[in-house]
Motif scaffolding. Structure first.
Motif, PDB file in Angstrom:
ATOM      1  N   ALA A 296      30.420   4.325  26.589  1.00  0.00           N
ATOM      2  CA  ALA A 296      29.780   3.255  25.831  1.00  0.00           C
ATOM      3  C   ALA A 296      28.319   3.158  26.219  1.00  0.00           C
ATOM      4  N   GLU A 297      27.521   2.687  25.262  1.00  0.00           N
ATOM      5  CA  GLU A 297      26.119   2.386  25.515  1.00  0.00           C
ATOM      6  C   GLU A 297      25.792   1.121  24.749  1.00  0.00           C
ATOM      7  N   PHE A 298      25.160   0.168  25.440  1.00  0.00           N
ATOM      8  CA  PHE A 298      24.809  -1.100  24.820  1.00  0.00           C
ATOM      9  C   PHE A 298      23.583  -1.661  25.516  1.00  0.00           C
ATOM     10  N   THR A 299      22.991  -2.692  24.936  1.00  0.00           N
ATOM     11  CA  THR A 299      21.800  -3.294  25.514  1.00  0.00           C
ATOM     12  C   THR A 299      22.090  -4.716  25.999  1.00  0.00           C
ATOM     13  N   VAL A 300      21.303  -5.118  26.986  1.00  0.00           N
ATOM     14  CA  VAL A 300      21.427  -6.443  27.591  1.00  0.00           C
ATOM     15  C   VAL A 300      20.025  -7.017  27.745  1.00  0.00           C
ATOM     16  N   ASP A 301      19.890  -8.301  27.467  1.00  0.00           N
ATOM     17  CA  ASP A 301      18.632  -8.999  27.696  1.00  0.00           C
ATOM     18  C   ASP A 301      18.686  -9.601  29.100  1.00  0.00           C
ATOM     19  N   ARG A 302      17.977  -9.002  30.042  1.00  0.00           N
ATOM     20  CA  ARG A 302      18.039  -9.418  31.443  1.00  0.00           C
ATOM     21  C   ARG A 302      17.609 -10.867  31.626  1.00  0.00           C
ATOM     22  N   GLU A 303      16.736 -11.362  30.763  1.00  0.00           N
ATOM     23  CA  GLU A 303      16.267 -12.736  30.887  1.00  0.00           C
ATOM     24  C   GLU A 303      17.390 -13.749  30.683  1.00  0.00           C
ATOM     25  N   GLN A 304      18.417 -13.383  29.917  1.00  0.00           N
ATOM     26  CA  GLN A 304      19.562 -14.279  29.710  1.00  0.00           C
ATOM     27  C   GLN A 304      20.376 -14.464  30.987  1.00  0.00           C
ATOM     28  N   PHE A 305      20.118 -13.627  31.984  1.00  0.00           N
ATOM     29  CA  PHE A 305      20.844 -13.698  33.246  1.00  0.00           C
ATOM     30  C   PHE A 305      19.935 -14.112  34.407  1.00  0.00           C
ATOM     31  N   GLY A 306      18.834 -14.783  34.087  1.00  0.00           N
ATOM     32  CA  GLY A 306      17.943 -15.294  35.112  1.00  0.00           C
ATOM     33  C   GLY A 306      17.083 -14.240  35.781  1.00  0.00           C
ATOM     34  N   MET A 307      16.910 -13.095  35.121  1.00  0.00           N
ATOM     35  CA  MET A 307      16.081 -12.023  35.680  1.00  0.00           C
ATOM     36  C   MET A 307      14.797 -11.913  34.870  1.00  0.00           C
ATOM     37  N   GLY A 308      14.036 -12.990  34.871  1.00  0.00           N
ATOM     38  CA  GLY A 308      12.853 -13.049  34.035  1.00  0.00           C
ATOM     39  C   GLY A 308      11.561 -12.607  34.704  1.00  0.00           C
ATOM     40  N   TRP A 309      11.625 -12.175  35.975  1.00  0.00           N
ATOM     41  CA  TRP A 309      10.410 -11.749  36.661  1.00  0.00           C
ATOM     42  C   TRP A 309       9.711 -10.695  35.815  1.00  0.00           C
ATOM     43  N   ASN A 310       8.400 -10.885  35.604  1.00  0.00           N
ATOM     44  CA  ASN A 310       7.673  -9.990  34.709  1.00  0.00           C
ATOM     45  C   ASN A 310       6.182 -10.073  35.012  1.00  0.00           C
ATOM     46  N   GLN A 311       5.780  -9.537  36.138  1.00  0.00           N
ATOM     47  CA  GLN A 311       4.380  -9.594  36.550  1.00  0.00           C
ATOM     48  C   GLN A 311       3.495  -8.882  35.531  1.00  0.00           C
ATOM     49  N   MET A 312       2.460  -9.564  35.092  1.00  0.00           N
ATOM     50  CA  MET A 312       1.480  -9.031  34.130  1.00  0.00           C
ATOM     51  C   MET A 312       2.138  -8.501  32.861  1.00  0.00           C
ATOM     52  N   SER A 313       3.280  -9.072  32.479  1.00  0.00           N
ATOM     53  CA  SER A 313       4.010  -8.686  31.264  1.00  0.00           C
ATOM     54  C   SER A 313       4.322  -7.194  31.209  1.00  0.00           C
ATOM     55  N   MET A 314       4.592  -6.600  32.387  1.00  0.00           N
ATOM     56  CA  MET A 314       4.855  -5.162  32.450  1.00  0.00           C
ATOM     57  C   MET A 314       6.246  -4.793  31.934  1.00  0.00           C
ATOM     58  N   ILE A 315       7.200  -5.723  32.020  1.00  0.00           N
ATOM     59  CA  ILE A 315       8.578  -5.405  31.673  1.00  0.00           C
ATOM     60  C   ILE A 315       8.938  -6.124  30.387  1.00  0.00           C
ATOM     61  N   ARG A 316       9.204  -5.364  29.346  1.00  0.00           N
ATOM     62  CA  ARG A 316       9.528  -5.950  28.048  1.00  0.00           C
ATOM     63  C   ARG A 316      10.784  -5.305  27.491  1.00  0.00           C
ATOM     64  N   GLY A 317      11.390  -6.005  26.569  1.00  0.00           N
ATOM     65  CA  GLY A 317      12.514  -5.423  25.843  1.00  0.00           C
ATOM     66  C   GLY A 317      13.835  -5.522  26.576  1.00  0.00           C
ATOM     67  N   LEU A 318      14.797  -4.808  26.032  1.00  0.00           N
ATOM     68  CA  LEU A 318      16.166  -4.854  26.505  1.00  0.00           C
ATOM     69  C   LEU A 318      16.454  -3.738  27.503  1.00  0.00           C
ATOM     70  N   THR A 319      17.441  -3.976  28.341  1.00  0.00           N
ATOM     71  CA  THR A 319      17.920  -2.960  29.270  1.00  0.00           C
ATOM     72  C   THR A 319      19.111  -2.268  28.629  1.00  0.00           C
ATOM     73  N   THR A 320      19.126  -0.947  28.666  1.00  0.00           N
ATOM     74  CA  THR A 320      20.237  -0.177  28.112  1.00  0.00           C
ATOM     75  C   THR A 320      21.196   0.198  29.232  1.00  0.00           C
ATOM     76  N   ILE A 321      22.466  -0.067  29.002  1.00  0.00           N
ATOM     77  CA  ILE A 321      23.529   0.274  29.944  1.00  0.00           C
ATOM     78  C   ILE A 321      24.332   1.418  29.317  1.00  0.00           C
ATOM     79  N   ALA A 322      24.576   2.469  30.093  1.00  0.00           N
ATOM     80  CA  ALA A 322      25.383   3.606  29.633  1.00  0.00           C
ATOM     81  C   ALA A 322      26.517   3.823  30.625  1.00  0.00           C
ATOM     82  N   THR A 323      27.728   3.916  30.099  1.00  0.00           N
ATOM     83  CA  THR A 323      28.889   4.066  30.980  1.00  0.00           C
ATOM     84  C   THR A 323      29.775   5.217  30.540  1.00  0.00           C
TER      85      THR A 323
END
Length: 171
Positions: free
Chosen positions: A135-162
């Motif tokens: 399976a492969e799907f995406t997750v929005d890390r910010e929905q899980f309290g992982m919103g750290w984003n210094q200088m807006s370097m990290i954008r978009g969704l995280t892809t999980i592949a299993t």
């Protein structure tokens, strides 16, 4: 699921399974890739062919091949492994649909925050003693309290592949 996937209990084979992620950083110029080596799980195929189960990741087993980055990802800015050592996926329903497509309805819990998760897995192998799902799907890390984003370097969704291989449980 199918005639080849027998009812009963199934145990995840961690040596034949992988859980990986990738996320674009540095304003989309660099993709960070990592894996979780501490993976356990089990499932049950019910008489009606549906399945339920759990997958547990040891958050501290995260490895991106960069020790300094791994320390940061395990810190309170991201996974907060000291307070939330596990990430879990609780599968409430998995049903074989057309072909080898498996419709999965689950709940993902990370950092103590649970969110619904729905995706399609592929049954890529099944016999009386083992089955393999990819399976492969995406997750929005910010929905899980992982919103750290210094200088807006990290954008978009995280892809999980299993790739998850289950063996028939002796019990």
């Amino acid at each position: 699921m199918t005639v080849a996937v027998e009812t009963g209990l199934w145990q995840l084979d961690p040596t034949a399974s992988t859980v990986a992620f990738r996320h674009k950083t540095m304003w989309g110029l660099v993709t960070v890739k990592g894996t979780f080596s501490g993976v356990t799980g089990q499932g049950e195929v019910r008489p009606d062919g549906s399945a339920v189960g759990t997958l547990t990741l040891e958050a501290a087993s995260l490895d991106t091949k960069n020790a300094k980055r791994d320390v940061h990802l395990k810190s309170a800015d991201f996974f907060d492994v000291d307070n939330h050592p596990q990430i879990s996926v609780t599968v409430r329903s998995a049903e074989l649909r057309e072909g080898n497509k498996v419709h999965v309805v689950a709940q993902l819990t990370a950092r103590g925050i649970s969110r619904p998760l729905t995706f399609t897995a592929n049954l890529v192998g099944a016999d009386a003693d083992a089955l393999t799902l990819e399976a492969e799907f995406t997750v929005d890390r910010e929905q899980f309290g992982m919103g750290w984003n210094q200088m807006s370097m990290i954008r978009g969704l995280t892809t999980i592949a299993t790739t998850l291989r289950f063996s028939r449980s002796a019990a």
